[in-house]
Design an enzyme around this catalytic site. Structure first.
Site: not given
Length: 259
Positions: A151, A164, A168
């Site tokens: 991401s 998150y 990533k």
């Protein structure tokens, strides 16, 4: 020879995690359209699994079920997928979770749970699937491809979903570490780093007015479609992309530029 692994229409064996919907489904369909055999690894009950297989172009596709935070279930699922596909040429680690947990707005217990859950799927789960897959790729002796779905949040930060972003960033580091470790086996490892993509997971984020601000981040004035991410994954899984091993390919519509 690895060249036999990733030629178009070569009938490759492909495992895609989190492929029951969204980006993962688009990736699975892209490989299926090329004549490859696809295994979807997701938390899918039996009846839904049959519908997924029926929805893919071509034949020879399977669904295996596992919770990525359960290491033993992951091992069984990967082994089962390889047995049913008759080998494994390509792994795509796409599964991920994305739930808000701003540090100033959640209690301590929620904070801890969000970090456990997010890293458990997005990073540790991907690492475990990869270990299980590499064992088979090595035994086959014909190389392979591993593509991780990262991401832009790994680079720009994710203030509302910090676990998150961290997961990533860890996935990017894992990608590059394994690109070095697995090159002697002709296994190329790379990643794509999308910005926002129009999927079920991002629906609530893309509603106005916040969604308008997100779309305005790109000079194209929109977010990506899942097929656009699938196209990048498909390239990185090709025979021609061996020299891209270690690459993290930005797919964010110029919404975030890094050097």
């Amino acid at each position: 020879m690895a060249e036999n692994v990733s030629e178009p229409n070569a009938g490759r064996a492909v495992l895609v995690t989190g492929a029951a919907r969204g980006i993962g489904w688009a990736i699975a369909q892209r490989f299926a359209q090329a004549g490859d055999r696809v295994a979807i690894l997701d938390r899918v009950p039996g009846e839904a699994a049959g519908k997924l297989v029926a929805g893919l172009d071509g034949s020879g596709h399977v669904v295996v079920e596992a919770d990525l935070t359960d290491s033993e279930a992951v091992l069984a699922a990967v082994d089962g997928a390889v047995a049913r596909l008759g080998g494994l040429d390509i792994l795509v680690n796409n599964a991920g979770i994305f739930t808000a947990h701003p540090i100033t707005e959640v209690d301590y217990a929620t904070w801890q749970e969000q970090w456990r859950a997010t890293l458990g799927v997005n990073l540790v789960g991907a690492a475990n699937v990869t270990w299980c897959a590499v064992r088979h790729m090595k035994e086959q002796g014909r190389g392979g491809r591993i593509v991780n779905v990262s991401s832009r949040g790994a680079f720009r930060g994710e203030p509302d979903v910090p676990a998150y972003g961290a997961s990533k960033a860890g996935l990017n580091s894992l990608t590059q570490s394994l690109a070095l470790a697995l090159a002697p086996y002709r296994i190329a490892v790379s990643a794509v780093a999308p910005g926002f993509v129009a999927t079920d997971m991002t629906t609530q984020w893309l509603k106005p007015p916040g969604g308008d601000e997100i779309r305005a981040q790109s000079p194209f004035g929109r977010v990506a479609e899942p097929d656009e991410i699938a196209a990048g994954v498909f390239y990185l899984a090709s025979a021609q992309a061996e020299w891209a091993s270690g690459t993290v390919l930005d797919l964010n519509g110029a919404s975030y530029l890094r050097t």
